[in-house]
Design a protein around this motif. Sequence first.
Motif, short mmCIF file in Angstrom:
data_model
loop_
_atom_site.label_atom_id
_atom_site.label_comp_id
_atom_site.label_asym_id
_atom_site.label_seq_id
_atom_site.Cartn_x
_atom_site.Cartn_y
_atom_site.Cartn_z
N ARG A 1 -10.12 2.74 8.46
CA ARG A 1 -10.94 1.55 8.17
C ARG A 1 -10.33 0.29 8.75
N LEU A 2 -9.01 0.10 8.54
CA LEU A 2 -8.36 -1.12 9.01
C LEU A 2 -8.36 -1.22 10.53
N GLY B 1 -2.32 7.14 3.28
CA GLY B 1 -2.81 5.98 4.01
C GLY B 1 -3.67 6.26 5.22
N THR C 1 0.37 4.84 8.31
CA THR C 1 -0.04 6.17 7.84
C THR C 1 1.18 7.06 7.73
N GLU D 1 -6.85 7.52 5.55
CA GLU D 1 -8.23 7.01 5.41
C GLU D 1 -8.25 5.49 5.52
N ARG D 2 -7.31 4.85 4.86
CA ARG D 2 -7.22 3.38 4.89
C ARG D 2 -6.97 2.89 6.31
N ALA E 1 -1.75 -1.48 10.00
CA ALA E 1 -1.95 -0.27 9.19
C ALA E 1 -0.71 0.62 9.29
N ASP F 1 0.86 -1.19 0.00
CA ASP F 1 0.00 0.00 0.00
C ASP F 1 0.90 1.24 0.00
#
Length: 111
Positions: free
Chosen positions: A68-69, A62, A106, A64-65, A104, A14
């Motif tokens: 969610r994760l 990253g 970010t 927003e992702r 995750a 990602d």
Amino acid sequence: MERRTLTRLLAGGDAASVAALAALRAGAAYVLWDGTCPAGLHARTCARRLRHTQRRGIETVGLERAVRLLDRHDQQVRLGRITTAGGAWSFNLFLTEDGDTLVACTGVRRQ
């Protein structure tokens, strides 16, 4: 955690992990803290940070992702950070409680 192990964990592909991996390979400093917190707590913190960065026009990757994760990860996570050599970017890492898997990643451009 050894740099080599962290490099392996960031091989997810990602955008945030790719950028964090590049920073790590370029000699960025990193830290992984002891202890854990519920992933949901970090999801709410990341959601607030996302709103803040959007309002101020701060570049992120990253985020927003990660919201969610982390919201779906119903367990404790360990927190880590990678800071680029010049300090322009800061990457937050959220690892499983045992530190074996990246949940995750970010990145936020520092101003």
